[in-house]
Motif scaffolding. Structure first.
Motif, PDB file in Angstrom:
ATOM      1  N   VAL A   1       5.688  -7.209   2.741  1.00  0.00           N
ATOM      2  CA  VAL A   1       4.898  -8.240   3.426  1.00  0.00           C
ATOM      3  C   VAL A   1       4.304  -9.180   2.379  1.00  0.00           C
ATOM      4  O   VAL A   1       4.245  -8.847   1.199  1.00  0.00           O
ATOM      5  CB  VAL A   1       3.761  -7.614   4.276  1.00  0.00           C
ATOM      6  N   ASP A   2       3.853 -10.348   2.813  1.00  0.00           N
ATOM      7  CA  ASP A   2       3.232 -11.279   1.875  1.00  0.00           C
ATOM      8  C   ASP A   2       1.831 -10.801   1.507  1.00  0.00           C
ATOM      9  O   ASP A   2       1.269  -9.917   2.169  1.00  0.00           O
ATOM     10  CB  ASP A   2       3.183 -12.691   2.459  1.00  0.00           C
ATOM     11  N   ILE A   3       1.251 -11.395   0.484  1.00  0.00           N
ATOM     12  CA  ILE A   3      -0.018 -10.924  -0.066  1.00  0.00           C
ATOM     13  C   ILE A   3      -1.158 -11.012   0.956  1.00  0.00           C
ATOM     14  O   ILE A   3      -1.989 -10.115   1.068  1.00  0.00           O
ATOM     15  CB  ILE A   3      -0.395 -11.708  -1.360  1.00  0.00           C
ATOM     16  N   THR A   4      -1.160 -12.089   1.758  1.00  0.00           N
ATOM     17  CA  THR A   4      -2.232 -12.229   2.753  1.00  0.00           C
ATOM     18  C   THR A   4      -2.126 -11.164   3.825  1.00  0.00           C
ATOM     19  O   THR A   4      -3.128 -10.543   4.209  1.00  0.00           O
ATOM     20  CB  THR A   4      -2.179 -13.636   3.391  1.00  0.00           C
ATOM     21  N   SER A   5      -0.904 -10.921   4.305  1.00  0.00           N
ATOM     22  CA  SER A   5      -0.707  -9.884   5.329  1.00  0.00           C
ATOM     23  C   SER A   5      -1.044  -8.510   4.781  1.00  0.00           C
ATOM     24  O   SER A   5      -1.620  -7.680   5.474  1.00  0.00           O
ATOM     25  CB  SER A   5       0.739  -9.919   5.829  1.00  0.00           C
ATOM     26  N   PHE A   6      -0.682  -8.274   3.511  1.00  0.00           N
ATOM     27  CA  PHE A   6      -0.991  -6.967   2.913  1.00  0.00           C
ATOM     28  C   PHE A   6      -2.500  -6.753   2.835  1.00  0.00           C
ATOM     29  O   PHE A   6      -3.000  -5.671   3.162  1.00  0.00           O
ATOM     30  CB  PHE A   6      -0.383  -6.877   1.513  1.00  0.00           C
ATOM     31  N   ASN A   7      -3.231  -7.774   2.407  1.00  0.00           N
ATOM     32  CA  ASN A   7      -4.685  -7.648   2.294  1.00  0.00           C
ATOM     33  C   ASN A   7      -5.358  -7.500   3.657  1.00  0.00           C
ATOM     34  O   ASN A   7      -6.411  -6.873   3.761  1.00  0.00           O
ATOM     35  CB  ASN A   7      -5.265  -8.866   1.568  1.00  0.00           C
ATOM     36  N   GLN A   8      -4.737  -8.070   4.708  1.00  0.00           N
ATOM     37  CA  GLN A   8      -5.350  -8.019   6.027  1.00  0.00           C
ATOM     38  C   GLN A   8      -5.013  -6.744   6.787  1.00  0.00           C
ATOM     39  O   GLN A   8      -5.883  -6.116   7.366  1.00  0.00           O
ATOM     40  CB  GLN A   8      -4.923  -9.244   6.841  1.00  0.00           C
ATOM     41  N   TRP A   9      -3.722  -6.374   6.826  1.00  0.00           N
ATOM     42  CA  TRP A   9      -3.330  -5.198   7.609  1.00  0.00           C
ATOM     43  C   TRP A   9      -2.273  -4.320   6.927  1.00  0.00           C
ATOM     44  O   TRP A   9      -2.156  -3.129   7.249  1.00  0.00           O
ATOM     45  CB  TRP A   9      -2.801  -5.619   8.984  1.00  0.00           C
ATOM     46  N   GLY A  10      -1.528  -4.854   5.972  1.00  0.00           N
ATOM     47  CA  GLY A  10      -0.456  -4.078   5.348  1.00  0.00           C
ATOM     48  C   GLY A  10      -0.947  -2.864   4.582  1.00  0.00           C
ATOM     49  O   GLY A  10      -0.235  -1.859   4.458  1.00  0.00           O
ATOM     50  N   TRP A  11      -2.180  -2.914   4.069  1.00  0.00           N
ATOM     51  CA  TRP A  11      -2.750  -1.781   3.325  1.00  0.00           C
ATOM     52  C   TRP A  11      -2.861  -0.536   4.196  1.00  0.00           C
ATOM     53  O   TRP A  11      -2.958   0.589   3.671  1.00  0.00           O
ATOM     54  CB  TRP A  11      -4.131  -2.153   2.779  1.00  0.00           C
ATOM     55  N   ARG A  12      -2.844  -0.724   5.519  1.00  0.00           N
ATOM     56  CA  ARG A  12      -2.966   0.433   6.427  1.00  0.00           C
ATOM     57  C   ARG A  12      -1.700   1.295   6.449  1.00  0.00           C
ATOM     58  O   ARG A  12      -1.754   2.487   6.758  1.00  0.00           O
ATOM     59  CB  ARG A  12      -3.272  -0.047   7.855  1.00  0.00           C
ATOM     60  N   ILE A  13      -0.565   0.701   6.151  1.00  0.00           N
ATOM     61  CA  ILE A  13       0.712   1.401   6.283  1.00  0.00           C
ATOM     62  C   ILE A  13       0.768   2.678   5.440  1.00  0.00           C
ATOM     63  O   ILE A  13       1.187   3.735   5.934  1.00  0.00           O
ATOM     64  CB  ILE A  13       1.879   0.445   5.947  1.00  0.00           C
ATOM     65  N   PRO A  14       0.381   2.662   4.141  1.00  0.00           N
ATOM     66  CA  PRO A  14       0.414   3.920   3.370  1.00  0.00           C
ATOM     67  C   PRO A  14      -0.444   5.022   3.982  1.00  0.00           C
ATOM     68  O   PRO A  14      -0.092   6.212   3.886  1.00  0.00           O
ATOM     69  CB  PRO A  14      -0.137   3.492   2.003  1.00  0.00           C
ATOM     70  N   PHE A  15      -1.569   4.674   4.606  1.00  0.00           N
ATOM     71  CA  PHE A  15      -2.397   5.678   5.269  1.00  0.00           C
ATOM     72  C   PHE A  15      -1.680   6.249   6.492  1.00  0.00           C
ATOM     73  O   PHE A  15      -1.662   7.466   6.712  1.00  0.00           O
ATOM     74  CB  PHE A  15      -3.735   5.066   5.700  1.00  0.00           C
ATOM     75  N   LEU A  16      -1.077   5.390   7.289  1.00  0.00           N
ATOM     76  CA  LEU A  16      -0.439   5.832   8.525  1.00  0.00           C
ATOM     77  C   LEU A  16       0.823   6.651   8.244  1.00  0.00           C
ATOM     78  O   LEU A  16       1.151   7.568   9.005  1.00  0.00           O
ATOM     79  CB  LEU A  16      -0.102   4.615   9.392  1.00  0.00           C
ATOM     80  N   LEU A  17       1.521   6.339   7.156  1.00  0.00           N
ATOM     81  CA  LEU A  17       2.723   7.105   6.795  1.00  0.00           C
ATOM     82  C   LEU A  17       2.407   8.563   6.492  1.00  0.00           C
ATOM     83  O   LEU A  17       3.293   9.421   6.542  1.00  0.00           O
ATOM     84  CB  LEU A  17       3.408   6.471   5.581  1.00  0.00           C
ATOM     85  N   SER A  18       1.157   8.840   6.188  1.00  0.00           N
ATOM     86  CA  SER A  18       0.762  10.204   5.869  1.00  0.00           C
ATOM     87  C   SER A  18       1.114  11.171   6.994  1.00  0.00           C
ATOM     88  O   SER A  18       1.457  12.334   6.741  1.00  0.00           O
ATOM     89  CB  SER A  18      -0.742  10.260   5.595  1.00  0.00           C
ATOM     90  N   ALA A  19       1.045  10.699   8.236  1.00  0.00           N
ATOM     91  CA  ALA A  19       1.330  11.575   9.379  1.00  0.00           C
ATOM     92  C   ALA A  19       2.747  12.137   9.295  1.00  0.00           C
ATOM     93  O   ALA A  19       2.976  13.330   9.557  1.00  0.00           O
ATOM     94  CB  ALA A  19       1.134  10.811  10.683  1.00  0.00           C
ATOM     95  N   VAL A  20       3.706  11.290   8.906  1.00  0.00           N
ATOM     96  CA  VAL A  20       5.091  11.735   8.795  1.00  0.00           C
ATOM     97  C   VAL A  20       5.237  12.764   7.676  1.00  0.00           C
ATOM     98  O   VAL A  20       5.883  13.813   7.838  1.00  0.00           O
ATOM     99  CB  VAL A  20       6.022  10.530   8.529  1.00  0.00           C
ATOM    100  N   LEU A  21       4.627  12.465   6.515  1.00  0.00           N
ATOM    101  CA  LEU A  21       4.720  13.372   5.378  1.00  0.00           C
ATOM    102  C   LEU A  21       4.108  14.734   5.686  1.00  0.00           C
ATOM    103  O   LEU A  21       4.641  15.784   5.299  1.00  0.00           O
ATOM    104  CB  LEU A  21       4.029  12.752   4.160  1.00  0.00           C
ATOM    105  N   VAL A  22       2.988  14.729   6.389  1.00  0.00           N
ATOM    106  CA  VAL A  22       2.305  15.980   6.699  1.00  0.00           C
ATOM    107  C   VAL A  22       3.129  16.830   7.655  1.00  0.00           C
ATOM    108  O   VAL A  22       3.220  18.054   7.507  1.00  0.00           O
ATOM    109  CB  VAL A  22       0.900  15.697   7.278  1.00  0.00           C
ATOM    110  N   VAL A  23       3.740  16.218   8.656  1.00  0.00           N
ATOM    111  CA  VAL A  23       4.576  16.972   9.599  1.00  0.00           C
ATOM    112  C   VAL A  23       5.717  17.672   8.865  1.00  0.00           C
ATOM    113  O   VAL A  23       6.008  18.850   9.103  1.00  0.00           O
ATOM    114  CB  VAL A  23       5.123  16.045  10.702  1.00  0.00           C
TER     115      VAL A  23
END
Length: 511
Positions: free
Chosen positions: A183-205
């Protein structure tokens, strides 16, 4: 001599590697969950805290990050007791679920602009849950592997668990960089940073499925069958003078110094690069990631070597190197981005303006002024303004980003690698060292507490205390280093005097 059991190994070689693999995957994911927050501290400070004072917001973020470390000893007590009563397997299965759930939830919390002070409060509560969970994870994984391993190779086999903390940080940086490129830098700063947190659910399963197939530690099953499980591991560990002395020695002679070396060489280094040197976000993460990648195999090298020459000598050597070399290393790091030492090229100055629509319909205006220097360094001054539908500015941000030329980039990678090598020296052998201090029936509890006080309190507070020291009036950029140097020096002296062959088990014939 303490009870050092399992001289011939309780597991066949193939089964032992399965034990190491299953334990390591889960532990790596827990470290990933724990360190995403620290890796994104600069962005999270803007997301979850008031925007008026960026320095205060960043320190508040580091304090929230540190809160997870501070409660780790309490997690060690709670889950250590559970592990010594119920078993190793189910205890660190529970910690995995708690950690993964908390990480996923952080990715869902609205920002400060949406829910105000409820945002940092919710983040703090989830960080506390993360800290409690991690407090129970490491001791279980290290104990579980050690109790399957032959005594003559205990340092080697437990060192694979030691790699998971650094690999977890490496994984977090990798996922963050991939997301940033997607994603672009603005999108990452606004909402893209959430993706690494949400991916945790898959890794934990995935990790839960793997860990459900694990069997209980053979040594724990043996003492349980013989009726030797201690009814009150806390009282046994800390109420008896002999065991309490070993706990205190583990803390002040090993883990406190190991903790500050670990967090200086990896996390404070990242904070220093991003906040003090102002290195651009993506480049700073590449620098840390490459340093971690190059040095990580040495956890296994030093863990295996400790089986031959002793845990003490290697751990104390790593502390001593940090004590002596930290300030010269950080001064060299700082010089690479010190613009007062460089020649500016005024004719090469460039300007750029971008306008985008934010996720809430607001207008985001990003103005960048780029200054070039003769050695190839670029200084980008980025001013971001967010305006509502009526054109009124609702928030603004101004930051400086230094992009290093490749020559300076690789020098910085080398300096980070050297620091991580110090980490591998103190951290590679320490799991075996701690396991060998305590008998099986109180091992989970006894080793977990000093480990998590040393790492969670002394080590985990390193970025916050160091940044705070450099923020004092008249402070230099290097004054924050006095904290890890001081703690490591005290620990070095105590370890040098009091760790001996009775507490540094390398004579396998005597075991």
């Amino acid at each position: 001599m303490q009870n050092v059991d399992n001289p011939d190994g309780a597991a066949g070689k193939n089964n032992l590697w399965s034990v190491i693999g299953a334990s390591s995957v889960g532990t790596l994911i827990e470290w990933y969950d724990f360190y995403i927050f620290g890796s994104l501290a600069t962005i999270l400070s803007y997301q979850f805290f008031p925007h008026g004072n960026p320095t205060a917001a960043f320190l508040s973020t580091l304090a929230t990050f540190a809160a997870g470390f501070i409660v780790r000893p309490f997690g060690a007590l709670v889950f250590g007791r559970l592990g010594d009563l119920v078993g190793r397997k189910y205890t660190f299965l529970l910690t995995l679920v708690l950690m993964g759930g908390s990480t996923f939830a952080i990715g869902l919390i609205p920002g400060f602009d949406v829910i105000g002070y409820a945002a940092p409060i919710l983040v703090l509560l989830l960080r506390l849950v993360q800290g409690l969970a991690l407090g129970g994870e490491y001791g279980g994984a290290a104990t579980y592997v050690a109790e399957h391993a032959p005594a003559s190779r205990r340092g080697f086999y437990t060192s694979f668990i030691q790699t998971t903390a650094t690999l977890g940080l490496f994984l977090s940086l990798g996922v963050i960089l991939l997301t940033r490129y997607a994603v672009d830098i603005t999108s990452f700063n606004q909402w893209g940073w959430r993706i690494p947190f949400l991916l945790s659910a898959v890794l934990v399963v995935v990790s839960i499925v793997i860990r459900m197939k694990m069997h209980e530690s053979p040594l724990f099953k043996k003492i349980k069958a013989e009726g030797k499980v201690v009814k009150n591991p806390l009282k046994e560990s800390f109420g008896k003078k002999k065991n309490l002395k070993m706990v205190l020695l583990a803390l002040f002679g090993a883990t406190a110094g190991q903790g500050v070396i670990w967090y200086t060489g990896q996390f404070y280094a990242l904070s220093f690069i991003q906040k003090t040197m102002n290195i651009e976000f993506v480049q700073s993460n590449y620098i840390i990631a490459l340093g971690l990648l190059i040095a990580t195999p040495f956890f296994i090298v030093f863990g295996g070597w400790s089986d031959q020459v002793g845990r003490k000598n290697i751990m104390l050597a790593g502390m001593l190197l940090g004590i002596v070399l930290y300030r010269p290393i950080y001064k060299q790091m700082y010089s690479l981005s010190d613009l007062s030492l460089k020649t500016e090229l005024p004719a090469a100055k460039a300007f750029n303006t971008e306008t985008q629509k934010g996720e809430g319909g607001e207008t985001v205006i990003v103005k960048t002024a780029s200054n070039m220097y003769s050695d190839g360094t670029v200084l980008n001054e980025v001013a971001t303004s967010v305006q509502n539908a009526t054109g009124h500015e609702v928030s603004s941000d101004h930051r400086k980003e230094v992009v290093l030329p490749m020559s300076s980039f690789w020098i910085l990678v080398l300096l980070i690698t050297i620091q991580v090598l110090f980490v591998t020296m103190v951290y590679g052998p320490i799991a075996a060292f701690l396991v060998e201090l305590f008998p099986t029936n109180i091992r989970y509890t006894s080793m977990s507490l000093p480990y998590h006080i040393g790492n969670g309190v002394f080590g985990g507070l390193t970025p916050f205390i160091a940044i705070s020291l450099t923020s004092l009036p008249g402070a230099t950029p290097f004054d924050g280093l006095w904290y890890p140097i001081g703690v490591a020096a005290v620990c070095f002296v105590i370890g040098l005097i009091y760790i001996n062959k009775r507490t540094d088990h390398t004579l396998n014939a005597a075991e």
